[in-house]
Design a protein around this motif. Structure first.
Motif, PDB file in Angstrom:
ATOM      1  N   ASN A  92      12.599   0.765  -2.267  1.00  0.00           N
ATOM      2  CA  ASN A  92      11.912   1.861  -1.574  1.00  0.00           C
ATOM      3  C   ASN A  92      11.900   1.630  -0.061  1.00  0.00           C
ATOM      4  OD1 ASN A  92      10.304  -0.327  -2.332  1.00  0.00           O
ATOM      5  ND2 ASN A  92       8.463   0.880  -2.630  1.00  0.00           N
ATOM      6  N   LEU A  93      12.039   0.364   0.351  1.00  0.00           N
ATOM      7  CA  LEU A  93      12.156   0.054   1.772  1.00  0.00           C
ATOM      8  C   LEU A  93      13.593  -0.247   2.193  1.00  0.00           C
ATOM      9  CD1 LEU A  93       9.134  -2.261   2.727  1.00  0.00           C
ATOM     10  CD2 LEU A  93       9.461   0.157   3.260  1.00  0.00           C
TER      11      LEU A  93
ATOM     12  N   ASP B 290       0.852  -1.179   0.000  1.00  0.00           N
ATOM     13  CA  ASP B 290       0.000   0.000   0.000  1.00  0.00           C
ATOM     14  C   ASP B 290       0.896   1.240   0.000  1.00  0.00           C
ATOM     15  OD1 ASP B 290       0.896   0.392   2.635  1.00  0.00           O
ATOM     16  OD2 ASP B 290      -0.884  -0.532   3.503  1.00  0.00           O
ATOM     17  N   GLN B 291       0.288   2.413   0.115  1.00  0.00           N
ATOM     18  CA  GLN B 291       1.041   3.667   0.007  1.00  0.00           C
ATOM     19  C   GLN B 291       2.120   3.800   1.077  1.00  0.00           C
ATOM     20  OE1 GLN B 291      -1.328   7.175   1.990  1.00  0.00           O
ATOM     21  NE2 GLN B 291      -2.756   6.032   0.704  1.00  0.00           N
ATOM     22  N   ASN B 292       1.993   3.048   2.175  1.00  0.00           N
ATOM     23  CA  ASN B 292       2.966   3.116   3.261  1.00  0.00           C
ATOM     24  C   ASN B 292       4.367   2.725   2.791  1.00  0.00           C
ATOM     25  OD1 ASN B 292       3.316   3.665   6.086  1.00  0.00           O
ATOM     26  ND2 ASN B 292       3.617   1.472   6.415  1.00  0.00           N
ATOM     27  N   MET B 293       4.455   1.963   1.718  1.00  0.00           N
ATOM     28  CA  MET B 293       5.745   1.522   1.197  1.00  0.00           C
ATOM     29  C   MET B 293       6.593   2.687   0.671  1.00  0.00           C
ATOM     30  SD  MET B 293       6.072  -1.715   1.666  1.00  0.00           S
ATOM     31  CE  MET B 293       4.950  -2.885   2.426  1.00  0.00           C
TER      32      MET B 293
ATOM     33  N   PRO C 124      16.223   3.293   0.608  1.00  0.00           N
ATOM     34  CA  PRO C 124      15.521   4.520   0.214  1.00  0.00           C
ATOM     35  C   PRO C 124      16.443   5.661  -0.186  1.00  0.00           C
ATOM     36  CG  PRO C 124      15.364   4.157   2.596  1.00  0.00           C
ATOM     37  CD  PRO C 124      15.919   2.910   2.007  1.00  0.00           C
ATOM     38  N   ALA C 125      17.579   5.817   0.496  1.00  0.00           N
ATOM     39  CA  ALA C 125      18.478   6.931   0.174  1.00  0.00           C
ATOM     40  C   ALA C 125      19.012   6.802  -1.250  1.00  0.00           C
ATOM     41  CB  ALA C 125      19.633   6.981   1.170  1.00  0.00           C
ATOM     42  N   GLU C 126      19.378   5.586  -1.637  1.00  0.00           N
ATOM     43  CA  GLU C 126      19.892   5.374  -2.993  1.00  0.00           C
ATOM     44  C   GLU C 126      18.785   5.544  -4.028  1.00  0.00           C
ATOM     45  OE1 GLU C 126      22.544   2.138  -5.523  1.00  0.00           O
ATOM     46  OE2 GLU C 126      21.731   1.574  -3.566  1.00  0.00           O
ATOM     47  N   THR C 127      17.578   5.104  -3.670  1.00  0.00           N
ATOM     48  CA  THR C 127      16.436   5.261  -4.564  1.00  0.00           C
ATOM     49  C   THR C 127      16.135   6.744  -4.774  1.00  0.00           C
ATOM     50  OG1 THR C 127      15.509   3.153  -3.798  1.00  0.00           O
ATOM     51  CG2 THR C 127      14.012   4.669  -4.921  1.00  0.00           C
ATOM     52  N   ILE C 128      16.124   7.498  -3.698  1.00  0.00           N
ATOM     53  CA  ILE C 128      15.878   8.946  -3.771  1.00  0.00           C
ATOM     54  C   ILE C 128      16.918   9.624  -4.633  1.00  0.00           C
ATOM     55  CG2 ILE C 128      15.932  11.081  -2.410  1.00  0.00           C
ATOM     56  CD1 ILE C 128      14.723   9.367  -0.078  1.00  0.00           C
ATOM     57  N   ALA C 129      18.178   9.276  -4.409  1.00  0.00           N
ATOM     58  CA  ALA C 129      19.276   9.913  -5.155  1.00  0.00           C
ATOM     59  C   ALA C 129      19.143   9.638  -6.650  1.00  0.00           C
ATOM     60  CB  ALA C 129      20.619   9.408  -4.640  1.00  0.00           C
ATOM     61  N   ALA C 130      18.795   8.415  -7.022  1.00  0.00           N
ATOM     62  CA  ALA C 130      18.671   8.058  -8.446  1.00  0.00           C
ATOM     63  C   ALA C 130      17.518   8.816  -9.096  1.00  0.00           C
ATOM     64  CB  ALA C 130      18.474   6.560  -8.591  1.00  0.00           C
ATOM     65  N   ILE C 131      16.398   8.940  -8.377  1.00  0.00           N
ATOM     66  CA  ILE C 131      15.252   9.664  -8.925  1.00  0.00           C
ATOM     67  C   ILE C 131      15.562  11.155  -9.034  1.00  0.00           C
ATOM     68  CG2 ILE C 131      12.846  10.311  -8.548  1.00  0.00           C
ATOM     69  CD1 ILE C 131      12.463   7.617  -7.122  1.00  0.00           C
TER      70      ILE C 131
ATOM     71  N   LEU D 245      10.386   3.746 -13.363  1.00  0.00           N
ATOM     72  CA  LEU D 245       9.947   2.354 -13.261  1.00  0.00           C
ATOM     73  C   LEU D 245      10.903   1.617 -12.322  1.00  0.00           C
ATOM     74  CD1 LEU D 245       9.318   1.713 -17.095  1.00  0.00           C
ATOM     75  CD2 LEU D 245       7.827   2.857 -15.423  1.00  0.00           C
ATOM     76  N   VAL D 246      10.403   1.244 -11.160  1.00  0.00           N
ATOM     77  CA  VAL D 246      11.237   0.615 -10.132  1.00  0.00           C
ATOM     78  C   VAL D 246      10.990  -0.899 -10.147  1.00  0.00           C
ATOM     79  CG1 VAL D 246      11.873   0.599  -7.697  1.00  0.00           C
ATOM     80  CG2 VAL D 246      10.992   2.710  -8.735  1.00  0.00           C
TER      81      VAL D 246
END
Length: 260
Positions: A245-246, A26-29, A249-256, A114-115
């Motif tokens: 995303n769980l 759900d959105q909590n992810m 997250p820091a690496e995901t944020i940086a890539a986006i 697209l993750v």
């Protein structure tokens, strides 16, 4: 539609960034990722019908028997919220849902993130999706007969990161919160899907985020998606499992952030 999908907005930016969750979630992810973009975007999270705090009474087995039904909801939500030139961030099956939505309504999203996408989970000729058809059928049969057992068994496989069991426990708990009957149908819709025809040229910038050691969407699938969408970019995250995303997250944020 915003009420039906329990949509929540935050942030002060003029441009919208819509975050869509994967199967059984759900959105909590997105709680570790979405807030990082609130300064520059209006961020929106939501729950698909059947997930989280969505309106379960709105679930229609016929409509949601294909990813088109979910894509129609994304289009309706984005239209209701007045989104244009937006950013769509989709995890797992939502990557394909977002791609379908962007094709249905050009102009809503000019950027797609697209993750861990997979247009086809089942191996097919030269295409390596990661599973044989027998494996997918066995997986779905297991879910049909034992939703709780499936959740507890599959969560560690999907999440990876065995040194961080709390991540798998959270994913298993999320699976268990999903209505069992809806979960069974969404799983069938997800894992039996074949959306390779939805790839190809698209009038949007596309970033593919791929993890190492991802059982659900192996590196061969990420490469296939990148090769099938002209001009798209593929970034291999230094993260393992299917839920960066769980788990990262820091690496995901940086890539986006580097892309948008």
């Amino acid at each position: 539609m915003a009420k039906r999908l329990n949509a929540r907005a935050a942030g002060t930016g003029a441009r919208a960034m819509l975050f869509a969750h994967g199967f059984g979630c759900d959105q909590n992810m997105w709680r570790y990722v979405a807030p990082a973009f609130e300064q520059d975007f209006q961020t929106i999270v939501f729950d698909y019908v059947g997930a989280g705090a969505s309106d379960l009474t709105a679930y229609d087995p016929q409509k949601y028997a294909s990813l088109e039904g979910y894509a129609d909801d994304v289009v309706a939500l984005a239209t209701e919220l007045g989104i244009s030139d937006g950013v769509f961030v989709g995890h797992s099956v939502s990557a394909m849902i977002g791609l379908i939505a962007a094709r249905k309504a050009p102009g809503l999203f000019s950027t797609l993130i697209l993750v861990g996408p997979s247009p086809r989970y089942i191996d097919d000729g030269d295409y390596v999706g990661g599973f044989s058809e027998d494996q997918i059928v066995e997986l779905l049969d297991f879910l049909d007969t034992n939703h709780l057992g499936w959740s507890q068994a599959m969560a560690p496989t999907i999440m990876g990161n065995p040194d961080r069991p709390e991540l798998s426990e959270e994913l298993a708990a999320s699976f268990c919160r999903t209505d069992p009957e809806i979960a069974k149908r969404f799983a069938r819709t997800t894992f039996m899907s074949n959306n390779r025809a939805d790839l190809g040229p698209i009038d949007a910038r596309v970033l593919i985020l791929q993890c190492r050691d991802d059982v659900i969407a192996p590196e061969s699938v990420g490469a296939f998606v990148q090769q099938s969408i002209p001009g798209s970019e593929l970034v291999l995250l230094d993260a393992n499992g299917h839920c960066p995303n769980l788990s990262a997250p820091a690496e995901t944020i940086a890539a986006i952030k580097a892309f948008v």
